[in-house]
Design a protein around this motif. Structure first.
Motif, PDB file in Angstrom:
ATOM      1  N   VAL A 178       2.132   0.243  -0.079  1.00  0.00           N
ATOM      2  CA  VAL A 178       2.245   0.945  -1.161  1.00  0.00           C
ATOM      3  C   VAL A 178       1.999   2.748  -0.751  1.00  0.00           C
ATOM      4  O   VAL A 178       0.748   2.900   0.127  1.00  0.00           O
ATOM      5  CB  VAL A 178       0.749   0.563  -1.833  1.00  0.00           C
ATOM      6  N   TYR A 232       8.981   1.567   0.288  1.00  0.00           N
ATOM      7  CA  TYR A 232       7.693   1.421  -0.244  1.00  0.00           C
ATOM      8  C   TYR A 232       7.360   1.513  -2.109  1.00  0.00           C
ATOM      9  O   TYR A 232       8.138   1.962  -3.128  1.00  0.00           O
ATOM     10  CB  TYR A 232       6.958   3.133   0.199  1.00  0.00           C
ATOM     11  N   VAL A 235      -4.043   1.166  -6.612  1.00  0.00           N
ATOM     12  CA  VAL A 235      -3.916   0.605  -5.657  1.00  0.00           C
ATOM     13  C   VAL A 235      -4.201  -0.299  -5.771  1.00  0.00           C
ATOM     14  O   VAL A 235      -3.453  -2.263  -5.417  1.00  0.00           O
ATOM     15  CB  VAL A 235      -3.937   0.860  -3.494  1.00  0.00           C
ATOM     16  N   TRP A 242      -1.832   1.100   2.894  1.00  0.00           N
ATOM     17  CA  TRP A 242      -1.618   2.224   1.637  1.00  0.00           C
ATOM     18  C   TRP A 242      -1.727   3.366   1.947  1.00  0.00           C
ATOM     19  O   TRP A 242      -2.037   3.539   3.329  1.00  0.00           O
ATOM     20  CB  TRP A 242      -1.612   1.698   0.071  1.00  0.00           C
TER      21      TRP A 242
END
Length: 380
Positions: free
Chosen positions: A88, A125, A157, A171
């Motif tokens: 992420v 991503y 997130v 992330w």
């Protein structure tokens, strides 16, 4: 943040050398930050190239007043996810306005950043994109309150992984301008605020910093340069700061014209507000100097970018010709970080505000790919 940063840079250097609108959502005290209140498919016109799925989401985060709703978007690449899920990128946008009408989940990723953000999708991503508190939700946006913006980024997130279960826990945060500051603050808080996630590092471009140094020189004598641009962003800042510190009676520092602008800042779309501020200088907004000790102390608390206690790699990118965040300010931030012992990758490019973002994109991609290759906790 455009031409007025030149004035800030000059004054800061002097100091250095001398020393859809979402209705009110009831939030219970036991609701955890990052939990999703609502989500829906993003309208086709707001989707980014390379997205296999795209969502609008409302989730919980924390501001100065407690747990609060926040809106944002999630873009997921097309095709099957890799083993462990899609890593992420938490995208933190630059200044797009200060009203619910300006929220990116309503208008889409801003035109200047659209291709850049889409490039992360095309590299494999998922992209979590917060609006920040107050854009798309009730209340005054805490403009440049990095602590609040950073938590909005982290919680985007958490929320994204609840919306789509193909996302990894690994992330990285990436941001520009206002979002560069938000990414730095997210980096500072990530591992303690959300220890269940696998935070890897941050990329921050055009980071506003050292703004608090200008306060002693701000008042009715403030230089008139910048006009609409300077007044717009100063109005946003004062509106957020006034909401954070009601006990300081910020209205007593403002002229009648200044109060009108600060009151209108969270209510009007960017272009309409910019027209309202045309030919109004910051000097005309202020009735007296902002040099009171209690005010200066609060401004430092609100604006100051931390220079220590980063536990993951941090890349700061700066354009030499950036008229929005001049490089002397970022040079000072980088120097302060290094002097404090913070391991920092600081890179300068010849371009301006958005130009340097695109110029540095290939090196950013290499930096980020290396972060995801590192095995800190694994994915999943």
């Amino acid at each position: 943040m455009r031409r007025w940063w030149r004035i800030v840079a000059l004054l800061a250097l002097v100091s250095v050398l001398g020393a859809p609108t979402v209705g009110a959502v009831p939030v219970r005290p036991d609701d955890r930050p990052g939990t999703v209140i609502a989500s829906s498919e993003l309208p086709a016109e707001l989707r980014l190239p390379g997205a296999g799925a795209a969502y609008r989401m409302t989730y919980r985060t924390t501001d100065r007043h407690g747990v609060t709703p926040c809106t944002g978007m999630l873009f997921v690449p097309a095709g099957p996810p890799p083993d462990g899920g899609w890593p992420v990128i938490a995208w933190a946008h630059g200044t797009v306005g200060n009203s619910d009408y300006d929220a990116p989940s309503v208008t889409g990723v801003d035109t200047e950043s659209r291709d850049y953000v889409s490039s992360w999708l095309q590299r494999g991503y998922a992209v979590a994109a917060t609006d920040y508190v107050g854009l798309g939700t009730p209340g005054v946006p805490p403009y440049l309150d990095g602590k609040v913006a950073g938590r909005s980024v982290v919680d985007s997130v958490r929320a994204s992984r609840e919306v789509d279960d193909t996302l990894s826990s690994s992330w990285v945060t990436v941001g520009l301008s206002q979002g560069g500051q938000a990414s730095v603050f997210a980096a500072h808080a990530a591992t303690t605020y959300a220890p269940e996630l696998d935070y890897r590092g941050a990329v921050a471009g055009g980071v506003p910093s050292n703004i608090e140094l200008v306060a002693p020189w701000s008042g009715p004598w403030f230089p008139p340069q910048g006009l609409a641009g300077l007044t717009v962003y100063m109005s946003y800042l004062i509106a957020g700061f006034r909401d954070a510190y009601p006990e300081l009676d910020l209205d007593s520092y403002l002229t009648e014209a200044g109060r009108r602008l600060v009151d209108a800042a969270p209510e009007l779309p960017f272009r309409e507000f910019a027209r309202l501020t045309r030919n109004v200088s910051v000097a005309q907004m202020l009735s007296r100097g902002l040099d009171a000790p209690d005010l200066q102390s609060a401004l430092r608390e609100y604006l100051e970018v931390p220079v220590t206690d980063y536990d993951r790699p941090l890349l700061i990118v700066q354009g030499v010709t950036d008229p929005s965040v001049p490089f002397p300010l970022t040079d000072k931030l980088a120097a302060d970080m290094r002097r404090a012992g913070t391991p920092l990758d600081y890179r300068m490019y010849s371009g301006g505000h958005f130009g340097s973002m695109y110029q540095s994109a290939p090196e950013q991609a290499v930096f980020v790919a290396a972060l995801f290759r590192e095995s800190t906790r694994g994915t999943g």
